[in-house]
Design an enzyme around this catalytic site. Structure first.
Site, PDB file in Angstrom:
ATOM      1  N   THR A 335      22.512  -2.004  71.669  1.00  4.25           N
ATOM      2  CA  THR A 335      23.492  -3.000  72.105  1.00  4.25           C
ATOM      3  C   THR A 335      22.869  -4.309  71.694  1.00  4.25           C
ATOM      4  OG1 THR A 335      24.340  -1.681  73.964  1.00  4.25           O
ATOM      5  CG2 THR A 335      24.596  -4.065  74.183  1.00  4.25           C
ATOM      6  N   ASN A 355      26.841   1.543  71.449  1.00  3.54           N
ATOM      7  CA  ASN A 355      26.079   2.379  72.394  1.00  3.54           C
ATOM      8  C   ASN A 355      24.658   2.556  71.869  1.00  3.54           C
ATOM      9  OD1 ASN A 355      25.683   3.609  74.821  1.00  3.54           O
ATOM     10  ND2 ASN A 355      26.316   5.619  74.139  1.00  3.54           N
ATOM     11  N   GLU A 374      30.233   5.663  72.086  1.00  3.74           N
ATOM     12  CA  GLU A 374      30.481   5.134  73.431  1.00  3.74           C
ATOM     13  C   GLU A 374      31.065   6.180  74.374  1.00  3.74           C
ATOM     14  OE1 GLU A 374      28.891   2.092  74.517  1.00  3.74           O
ATOM     15  OE2 GLU A 374      29.905   1.430  72.706  1.00  3.74           O
ATOM     16  N   ASP A 377      29.279   7.145  77.439  1.00  2.41           N
ATOM     17  CA  ASP A 377      29.262   6.325  78.656  1.00  2.41           C
ATOM     18  C   ASP A 377      30.263   6.812  79.702  1.00  2.41           C
ATOM     19  OD1 ASP A 377      27.151   4.683  78.097  1.00  2.41           O
ATOM     20  OD2 ASP A 377      28.335   2.952  77.497  1.00  2.41           O
ATOM     21  N   SER A 406      30.714   0.615  81.636  1.00  4.44           N
ATOM     22  CA  SER A 406      29.630  -0.044  80.902  1.00  4.44           C
ATOM     23  C   SER A 406      28.664  -0.700  81.873  1.00  4.44           C
ATOM     24  CB  SER A 406      30.244  -1.113  79.992  1.00  4.44           C
ATOM     25  OG  SER A 406      29.239  -1.894  79.398  1.00  4.44           O
ATOM     26  N   GLY A 427      20.396  -2.814  76.331  1.00  6.71           N
ATOM     27  CA  GLY A 427      19.493  -1.928  77.079  1.00  6.71           C
ATOM     28  C   GLY A 427      20.151  -0.945  78.023  1.00  6.71           C
ATOM     29  N   GLY A 428      21.417  -0.553  77.794  1.00  2.50           N
ATOM     30  CA  GLY A 428      22.040   0.455  78.664  1.00  2.50           C
ATOM     31  C   GLY A 428      22.021  -0.009  80.116  1.00  2.50           C
TER      32      GLY A 428
HETATM   33  N1  GLY Z   1      26.755   1.431  75.948  1.00  4.55           N
HETATM   34  C1  GLY Z   1      26.028   0.764  76.947  1.00  4.55           C
HETATM   35  C2  GLY Z   1      26.898   0.133  77.969  1.00  4.55           C
HETATM   36  O1  GLY Z   1      28.013  -0.237  77.684  1.00  4.55           O
HETATM   37  O2  GLY Z   1      26.497   0.042  79.096  1.00  4.55           O
END
Ligand code: GLY
Length: 532
Positions: A335, A355, A374, A377, A406, A427-428
């Site tokens: 990201t 993602n 994505e 997620d 997200s 960073g997720g």
């Molecule tokens: N793909 C990471 C987020 O949207 O949280």
């Protein structure tokens, strides 16, 4: 050496009289060329705008295609099929980036659209010198993704990148030219849409021309909360980020009301914020999803009484047992992020993603851009974690046309209506921790911009049990104390935090030193009454 392709283009747009939104649009398209692991036109994101004293939140998150279904990642026995939501054509949601940039431009842009897309066209056609970290990352990913799904073709496009060599992307340049000349129709209709849909059909993917034509970026109400003497403005669902950042800050303050303030990054500080994180992530897993499909109880989750009740459960002496933490209401790693402030005091905080690094590993043949992964997620099955270890249930199950939950948390903090902090990170799920800790670093600990982004950060998300993930840099005594309390430490790094902060009347900008980003502060001559 940081890469400054997009920072340079954004600076040029600002210097030639463009506003923060113009600069953001130009930067986003450049990132699609020079940062293929995260910058994109094949993904989505969220843009938070502060302009002329108002705040606007733009959701350009990807959407599940019409043929998606709840159990599409399960085998006949109901088990999750490894990697199916991560690699290959079935991993991708319908991209939202081009529609998002167009919406931002229609409402707030001042420069011609074509002028903002053109720098990306030039970089794709003429090429750019490949930074060494990108060459290493691409070649490692090419090896990792090989054979993961028949449609993965990453190596053919990106596997031969050499550090320092000029890398040209003619197919991407042609796609960007169509976007430059036709706006969103250059992506969602006509030739590009046909190329995408044909590629999908050939590889048994789901995205159709009708899905592309139906995609809409949406303006939503941002999350706005008062915290101390500040106004925190952040991402609304389908991001969990804004709710989580505000819960974290408010529960921290509740805990401080009855306890002394722990020193920055001491074991007491980490434990306190880990205890909060457990509650934040229990709520995230249960209540958060796409608000167009699921009634997200935003007001309830941010209500003072609820925050006080949840803060009352924190155990500052020991680790609360993980299985005992339930959602509280009764009844990602790649990201990228950029922050921009213009000469008029307008700000953009934009986080965008495909993602995980390089997304699904699938390049649309003939259109030259990477597609997101994505769909991971979403919650493929209740109780089964996604790539970021995040759990979910009905609120975030796969449904046609739904947006996946997200953690992206582009955030702007205001004092008396003026920009104090613009922050965000990749960073997720750790994005949320990077963002709330950047706010604490600035407000609670008075750090300058560089220290804010370079201070070690940490993250706790309920599951896996009692694991604190942290940036290396936490001191050894703190680590030992946390381990003695029963925490397990995971030292995988976090995403690159990008911050602008106002200190002593001056704007400071910083990009995490260990990352590839760059910052630039430029002086613009202008009459005082029109300037910041
Ligand atoms: N793909 C990471 C987020 O949207 O949280």
């Amino acid at each position: 050496m940081p890469d400054s392709f997009s920072a340079d283009v954004a600076s040029e747009v600002l210097a030639s009289g463009g506003n923060a939104v113009d600069a953001a649009i130009a930067a986003q398209f450049v990132l699609a060329v020079t940062l293929p692991e995260a910058g994109n036109i094949g993904g989505g994101g969220f843009m938070l705008i502060h302009k002329d004293s108002e705040q606007y939140f733009l959701d350009y998150r990807e959407m599940a295609p019409a043929a998606a279904s709840r159990d599409m990642y399960l085998d006949d026995d109901g088990n999750v099929i490894p990697n199916l939501s991560l690699y290959g054509v079935l991993a991708s949601g319908v991209p939202g980036t081009v529609a998002g940039m167009w919406q931002a431009h229609q409402r707030h842009g001042t420069k011609p659209w074509a002028e903002l897309v053109e720098p990306a066209v030039k970089l794709a056609a003429g090429g750019f010198a490949v930074p060494a970290p990108l060459a290493r990352y691409a070649s490692a990913f090419a090896r990792k993704v090989e054979g993961k799904h028949p449609s993965v073709n990453f190596a053919r496009y990106f596997g031969a990148m050499e550090a320092g060599e000029r890398f040209r992307q003619p197919e991407l340049a042609a796609t960007l030219r169509r976007i430059r000349d036709q706006g969103p129709d250059g992506f969602y209709r006509g030739e590009t849409a046909k190329i995408i849909a044909t590629f999908m059909r050939k590889n048994r993917g789901l995205i159709t021309e009708a899905d592309l034509a139906a995609y809409e970026a949406k303006w939503r109400e941002p999350i706005v909360a008062h915290w101390r003497d500040l106004q925190v403005v952040s991402a609304a669902p389908p991001s969990s980020g804004g709710i989580a950042v505000v819960q974290w800050l408010k529960m921290y303050d509740r805990a401080l009301a009855a306890n002394p303030r722990p020193a920055h990054n001491s074991s007491e500080y980490l434990h306190l914020l880990a205890e909060v994180g457990k509650r934040v992530f229990a709520d995230r897993a249960e209540y958060l999803g796409d608000p167009d499909f699921y009634p997200v109880p935003v007001a309830e989750l941010l209500a003072d009484e609820y925050i006080a009740m949840r803060a009352g459960e924190l155990n500052l002496a020991a680790i609360s047992p993980t299985p005992a933490i339930q959602p509280g209401l009764q009844e990602s790693e790649e990201t990228t992020h950029f922050s921009i402030v213009d000469q008029w005091g307008n700000a953009v905080s934009n986080t965008t993603t495909i993602n995980l690094g390089f997304g699904s590993g699938v390049v649309v043949d003939g259109a030259g851009f990477l597609l997101n992964d994505e769909m991971d997620d979403f919650s493929a099955k209740p109780g089964v974690a996604n790539a970021f270890g995040a759990l979910g249930g009905e609120a975030n199950e796969v449904q046609p046309f739904k947006r996946m939950l997200s953690s992206m948390s582009p955030t702007i903090v205001l004092r008396d209506g003026n920009v104090k902090i613009v922050t965000g990170s990749p960073g997720g799920t750790t994005i949320i921790s990077s963002v709330y800790q950047s706010i604490l670093n600035a407000v609670e600990f008075g750090m300058d911009a560089q220290k804010i982004v370079d201070s070690p950060r940490f993250h706790h998300q309920l599951w896996p049990r009692d694991v604190i993930r942290h940036h290396t840099g936490l001191d050894a005594a703190t680590r030992a104390e946390l381990q003695a309390m029963g925490y397990k430490l995971d030292d995988r790094g976090f995403g690159d935090l990008q911050v602008i902060v106002e200190r002593h009347g001056q704007l400071e900008a910083a990009s995490q030193s260990s990352g590839r980003g760059a910052t630039s502060v430029i002086s613009i001559e202008c009459p005082a009454k029109h300037c910041l």
